[in-house]
Design an enzyme around this catalytic site. Structure first.
Site, PDB file in Angstrom:
ATOM      1  N   ARG A   1      34.319  47.822  38.415  1.00 52.06           N
ATOM      2  CA  ARG A   1      34.105  46.495  38.972  1.00 52.06           C
ATOM      3  C   ARG A   1      34.322  45.403  37.929  1.00 52.06           C
ATOM      4  O   ARG A   1      34.899  44.347  38.219  1.00 52.06           O
ATOM      5  CB  ARG A   1      32.674  46.402  39.529  1.00 52.06           C
TER       6      ARG A   1
ATOM      7  N   GLU B   1      33.678  36.784  45.405  1.00 50.74           N
ATOM      8  CA  GLU B   1      33.548  35.688  46.361  1.00 50.74           C
ATOM      9  C   GLU B   1      34.886  34.955  46.533  1.00 50.74           C
ATOM     10  O   GLU B   1      35.210  34.504  47.639  1.00 50.74           O
ATOM     11  CB  GLU B   1      32.466  34.716  45.915  1.00 50.74           C
TER      12      GLU B   1
ATOM     13  N   LEU C   1      35.578  46.555  53.744  1.00 51.86           N
ATOM     14  CA  LEU C   1      36.761  46.260  54.542  1.00 51.86           C
ATOM     15  C   LEU C   1      38.043  46.269  53.731  1.00 51.86           C
ATOM     16  O   LEU C   1      39.136  46.311  54.316  1.00 51.86           O
ATOM     17  CB  LEU C   1      36.598  44.891  55.217  1.00 51.86           C
TER      18      LEU C   1
ATOM     19  N   MET D   1      43.401  43.279  36.847  1.00 50.32           N
ATOM     20  CA  MET D   1      42.649  42.419  37.753  1.00 50.32           C
ATOM     21  C   MET D   1      43.485  42.082  38.983  1.00 50.32           C
ATOM     22  O   MET D   1      44.692  41.911  38.916  1.00 50.32           O
ATOM     23  CB  MET D   1      42.241  41.129  37.035  1.00 50.32           C
ATOM     24  N   GLY D   2      42.807  41.985  40.135  1.00 51.79           N
ATOM     25  CA  GLY D   2      43.445  41.514  41.348  1.00 51.79           C
ATOM     26  C   GLY D   2      44.318  42.533  42.049  1.00 51.79           C
ATOM     27  O   GLY D   2      45.102  42.160  42.934  1.00 51.79           O
TER      28      GLY D   2
END
Length: 445
Positions: A279, A63, A347, A319-320
């Site tokens: 994930r 999010e 996307l 991460m990221g």
């Protein structure tokens, strides 16, 4: 809010209290060094300054990433405020920290802070809102916590839900708690829904239609900064000329299917490289072990190495960096879609110009999937065996990959506009205050 709904919130609060040992055990693991767990009880650190605050709540890292354009624009448009972003998870907190410098150097912007959101016990929620004292409360997607919403409403703080989505499975669950949801949604002053279907589901659960506006999905307003593109291009160059496919945001039970598919891909392309990105970070070591058990020579990105010609799997255990890794590939499979999770952001590879492959589980991204599907920019597979077949077919057809990537980029470009509509609605809400009907906005095409 009429009193006939109040008993549902009290019953909900009592149930939370009964479940508090399990809830606290779950929360105990979601922590960062130097941060107090008292934040979960609504005990926030002293304010850094006396600036008025705008509060945005995001559940976790996904999010926060989706909200990145909104976070950036709020900071630019309200430089005299402080933007406070709360999350439930530690990974979400780390992602917020990474966005502190995500603004133009020439702009004077609002400072960005992070807090862990309080657990939704009545006293904790009330304390959290009293100490945070935001000028505006923004909840991202489906983060609807009844006691936090009640505490905001009690203080007459305008409440918005943005990028509002309600998957069919979530709707069926919430429908069993319709009175509780009616109480919670009745406190929301403006809901910016992603689609007509989402709006109808929120209305069915008790949201007033006069407070709902369909603005589209902010996910289409995503962009890629020059730094991310540069890192991705450099990594692509270091990998060399070989077939590369990415499996991003994979889950338990899905990694095995992906690795079996990769074994079949390598029967056709013996130098093919799989970049697999779990994930959840707590699964990085488990997936590394799965790769070894499958017999693949595996390189871990967290070790600072790039895959040599002998490497068969590159584990994205940082991460990221998902966009960076997507950009290295000839095509990308988006995980959470071969297992009943509901999918992840289709996307993200598309914005990097990479063809998108997905499984059938797309409940969380129905609108995005429909837009890509209608444009011929989505490859859908039923299972792991079909995944390998389609990956092989795409690696053999450069022209088809080019058509898919161009179609995906066109979808993103033609569906932009939700961000601007959301910012316009938030501005109207701040000016008019709580309790007003939604603004008359034009819905993006």
């Amino acid at each position: 809010m009429t009193s006939r709904y109040s008993w549902t919130r009290h019953a909900y609060s009592a149930a939370l209290i009964l479940l508090s040992p399990l809830i606290w055990r779950r929360v105990w693991r979601e922590q960062l060094p130097g941060r107090s767990r008292a934040e979960r009880l609504g005990m926030l650190p002293p304010p850094a300054d006396k600036r008025p605050r705008i509060w945005l709540h995001c559940a976790s890292v996904g999010e926060v990433i989706a909200a990145r354009p909104l976070i950036r624009e709020l900071r630019i448009r309200h430089p005299d405020h402080r933007l406070v972003v709360s999350t439930m998870t530690a990974t979400g907190a780390e992602r917020v920290a990474a966005l502190v410098e995500d603004v133009p150097e020439t702009e004077t912007v609002a400072p960005l802070s992070h807090v862990f959101v309080a657990l939704d016990f009545p006293l904790c929620a009330q304390r959290f809102i009293d100490q945070l004292a935001p000028e505006l409360a923004i909840f991202f997607e489906t983060e609807l916590w009844p006691n936090l919403l009640h505490a905001c409403s009690k203080r007459r703080i305008p409440i918005a839900v943005v990028n509002g989505r309600m998957s069919l499975s979530a709707y069926r669950g919430y429908r069993r708690l319709r009175w509780l949801m009616a109480d919670a949604l009745g406190r929301v002053d403006w809901l910016a829904a992603k689609s007509e279907a989402d709006a109808e589901r929120f209305e069915s659960l008790g949201m007033s239609p006069s407070h709902i506006q369909v603005v589209g999905s902010m996910k289409f307003d995503m962009s890629v900064d020059d730094g991310t593109r540069k890192v991705s291009e450099d990594l692509h160059t270091s990998i060399g000329h070989r077939p590369v496919w990415v499996a991003g945001s994979t889950h338990h039970g899905e990694d095995e299917l992906v690795l079996k598919a990769h074994a079949r891909v390598r029967e056709r392309f013996e130098d093919a490289l799989l970049v697999i990105v779990p994930r959840h970070p707590q699964r990085f070591d488990d997936v590394a072990e799965l790769c070894q058990q499958a017999g693949f020579t595996t390189v871990r990105r967290s070790r600072g190495r790039t895959p040599s010609a002998k490497a068969q799997v590159y584990l994205g255990d940082t991460m990221g960096e998902l966009l960076v890794l997507y950009g290295t590939a000839d095509l990308a499979f988006v995980g959470g879609s071969l297992v009943p999770v509901g999918g992840h952001n289709l996307l993200e590879p598309a914005v990097m110009g990479v063809p998108v492959v997905t499984g059938p589980e797309l409940a969380n991204f129905e609108d995005v999937a429909e837009a890509l599907r209608d444009a011929g920019a989505l490859v859908e597979v039923a299972d792991g065996e079909e995944l390998s077949e389609r990956v092989i077919a795409l690696l053999e057809d450069a022209e088809q990959c080019k058509r898919l990537s161009e179609a995906g980029l066109l979808v993103i470009e033609t569906h932009r506009g939700a961000l601007e509509a959301t910012l316009e609605g938030l501005c109207h809400l701040r000016e008019e205050g709580p309790g007003q009907p939604s603004p008359a906005l034009s819905t993006p095409s």
